[in-house]
Design an enzyme around this catalytic site. Sequence first.
Site, PDB file in Angstrom:
ATOM      1  N   ASP A  72      33.718  43.024  45.374  1.00 57.48           N
ATOM      2  CA  ASP A  72      32.758  42.930  44.276  1.00 57.48           C
ATOM      3  C   ASP A  72      33.188  41.808  43.331  1.00 57.48           C
ATOM      4  OD1 ASP A  72      34.970  44.160  43.115  1.00 57.48           O
ATOM      5  OD2 ASP A  72      34.085  46.140  43.362  1.00 57.48           O
ATOM      6  N   ASP A  74      33.682  40.553  39.368  1.00 50.28           N
ATOM      7  CA  ASP A  74      33.774  40.928  37.960  1.00 50.28           C
ATOM      8  C   ASP A  74      33.762  39.664  37.112  1.00 50.28           C
ATOM      9  OD1 ASP A  74      34.162  43.539  38.815  1.00 50.28           O
ATOM     10  OD2 ASP A  74      36.337  43.332  38.857  1.00 50.28           O
ATOM     11  N   ASP A 148      47.764  42.552  35.849  1.00 57.11           N
ATOM     12  CA  ASP A 148      49.002  43.017  36.479  1.00 57.11           C
ATOM     13  C   ASP A 148      49.810  41.904  37.162  1.00 57.11           C
ATOM     14  OD1 ASP A 148      46.958  42.918  38.358  1.00 57.11           O
ATOM     15  OD2 ASP A 148      47.144  45.009  38.991  1.00 57.11           O
TER      16      ASP A 148
HETATM   17  P1  ATP Z   1      40.117  45.095  44.753  1.00 61.31           P
HETATM   18  O1  ATP Z   1      39.854  44.028  45.744  1.00 61.31           O
HETATM   19  O2  ATP Z   1      40.766  46.255  45.360  1.00 61.31           O
HETATM   20  O3  ATP Z   1      38.943  45.470  43.895  1.00 61.31           O
HETATM   21  P2  ATP Z   1      41.099  44.022  42.316  1.00 61.31           P
HETATM   22  O4  ATP Z   1      42.226  43.110  42.029  1.00 61.31           O
HETATM   23  O5  ATP Z   1      39.724  43.514  42.030  1.00 61.31           O
HETATM   24  O6  ATP Z   1      41.243  44.488  43.800  1.00 61.31           O
HETATM   25  P3  ATP Z   1      40.477  46.108  40.494  1.00 61.31           P
HETATM   26  O7  ATP Z   1      41.066  47.474  40.364  1.00 61.31           O
HETATM   27  O8  ATP Z   1      39.039  45.976  40.830  1.00 61.31           O
HETATM   28  O9  ATP Z   1      41.379  45.332  41.528  1.00 61.31           O
HETATM   29  O10 ATP Z   1      40.798  45.368  39.126  1.00 61.31           O
HETATM   30  C1  ATP Z   1      40.229  44.117  38.767  1.00 61.31           C
HETATM   31  C2  ATP Z   1      41.254  43.293  38.004  1.00 61.31           C
HETATM   32  O11 ATP Z   1      41.657  43.969  36.808  1.00 61.31           O
HETATM   33  C3  ATP Z   1      42.566  43.019  38.752  1.00 61.31           C
HETATM   34  O12 ATP Z   1      42.473  41.899  39.571  1.00 61.31           O
HETATM   35  C4  ATP Z   1      43.549  42.827  37.614  1.00 61.31           C
HETATM   36  O13 ATP Z   1      43.444  41.545  37.088  1.00 61.31           O
HETATM   37  C5  ATP Z   1      43.045  43.802  36.575  1.00 61.31           C
HETATM   38  N1  ATP Z   1      43.685  45.118  36.700  1.00 61.31           N
HETATM   39  C6  ATP Z   1      43.241  46.186  37.403  1.00 61.31           C
HETATM   40  N2  ATP Z   1      44.065  47.224  37.297  1.00 61.31           N
HETATM   41  C7  ATP Z   1      45.066  46.829  36.489  1.00 61.31           C
HETATM   42  C8  ATP Z   1      46.218  47.463  35.977  1.00 61.31           C
HETATM   43  N3  ATP Z   1      46.513  48.700  36.300  1.00 61.31           N
HETATM   44  N4  ATP Z   1      47.010  46.748  35.147  1.00 61.31           N
HETATM   45  C9  ATP Z   1      46.703  45.473  34.821  1.00 61.31           C
HETATM   46  N5  ATP Z   1      45.652  44.827  35.276  1.00 61.31           N
HETATM   47  C10 ATP Z   1      44.816  45.484  36.106  1.00 61.31           C
HETATM   48 MG    MG Z   2      37.842  44.655  42.141  1.00 62.39          MG
END
Ligand code: ATP
Ligand code: MG
Length: 449
Positions: A72, A74, A148
């Site tokens: 997705d 963001d 993170d």
């Molecule tokens: P995925 O492909 O699984 O969605 P993602 O990196 O997009 O991986 P998300 O949980 O959707 O993970 O989170 C979006 C963004 O928000 C991450 O890329 C990171 O920058 C930030 N983020 C998410 N969870 C945390 C956390 N626990 N601590 C700090 N930053 C976070």
């Molecule tokens: Mg994501």
Amino acid sequence: MLKETIKNFVSRLFSTPRSGPERLPRDKHGIERRNVSRHAIKVCEVLQHEGFAAYIVGGAVRDLIVGLEPKDFDVATNATPNQVRALFRRARIIGKRFQLVHVVFGQEIIETSTFRAPASVEQDTDEHGRILRDNLFGTHEEDAARRDFTLNALYYDPVTEEVIDYHRGVQDLKKRIVRMIGDPETRYREDPVRMLRALRFAAKLNATIDPATREPILRMAPLIENVPSSRLFDEILKLLTCGHAMDCVRQLQAVGLDQGLLPLIEIIFKQEGGEQFVELALARTDARVRAGKTISPSFLFAALLWKLVNQRWQEICASGEHPAQALMQAADSVVEEQTRKLAIQRRFQADMREIWFMQARFERANPKTIWRMLEQPRFRAAVDFLQLRAEAREVDSVQAQWWMDLANADDATRAELIEAYQTESRGKPPAARRRRSTRRRRPASAPEA
Ligand code: ATP
Ligand code: MG
């Protein structure tokens, strides 16, 4: 506390670049604009047109750079949630603690969040340093610092096609290194779920975890116990459906995050055939994820818990209980026990029970009940589950195939299959030729006359 404060301060000092972010042009990151969601581009364009900063951020940028298809998209912006909402026809503010906006375009939702300030010691934390409240808006730079890992802190501007990189994330991503922004120990204390995320990204990207990022995990694994169980469920589900589930589970074991956190993994692996069963289930899930197919969390958790349910089912049966009743009791006790740590949502629990109960029904079906089973919404999943059990040599593969044929057949063929089954189970052998062909397909446990 003072020690934490100083540590926090020092880590912020070092994680904040003094010379500003790197701005990487297209040939340095390689993102093709045509692979970017046009709705996410639209959100950025509209916001930028109004004078705001707006970028695609996080997982989508990371995945695009390494050539994976993002799940997705963001967006991060300096516009407040109210300002964002006012600019789009279909947009709603969600969340209580930290508000974000869902901008809706048909099936696609672009989650748009306002730059957030990183955690500071003034904020509410629990006695372990876990953040309980973080709802301050911040600058772009602060937003990058509270993310993170360096490879998750990348911002893509679809208008200039630049990637804005505050923490050398592109370099880490290209070298396949998962590196925490700031002081890893503090960041794990703030949010222990980051330990699971480190393992997940390493498995998914075939990356290594930077030693300083990895080292504290072994020591800090018990902090996972303080994470609310619904949050844990979401993160575990992401881990098991990232397309590299078995790698993740192995990593969980290697760093000791399986114990207490996922007692089911610990217990299952100790049981006879348990490991093999989980491996088969996860391999199927991985294959589906990688082929871009949907996966059902209910099926996955039904599989993970099956060995426990099955064992308890046999025990209760042995005490003289009716098999169907016994299965219900076994399911209840296993689910009750496991959901104390991991809040499996109720709707998934209901589906898991249906999948399990159908396993008992496969063994004592008669033509009337077969037609009724076919109408059940979870029939297909239950048949898939039976196949999995056959692969694990728990049930006869011929039996499992008969049910699979039935599930795949049209109504006329189904009638034939059931007719053949009925004829046999009445004890009137069908014609020899037919008998041969139907016997192959007949459920192994069809009642003998
Ligand atoms: P995925 O492909 O699984 O969605 P993602 O990196 O997009 O991986 P998300 O949980 O959707 O993970 O989170 C979006 C963004 O928000 C991450 O890329 C990171 O920058 C930030 N983020 C998410 N969870 C945390 C956390 N626990 N601590 C700090 N930053 C976070
Ligand atoms: Mg994501």
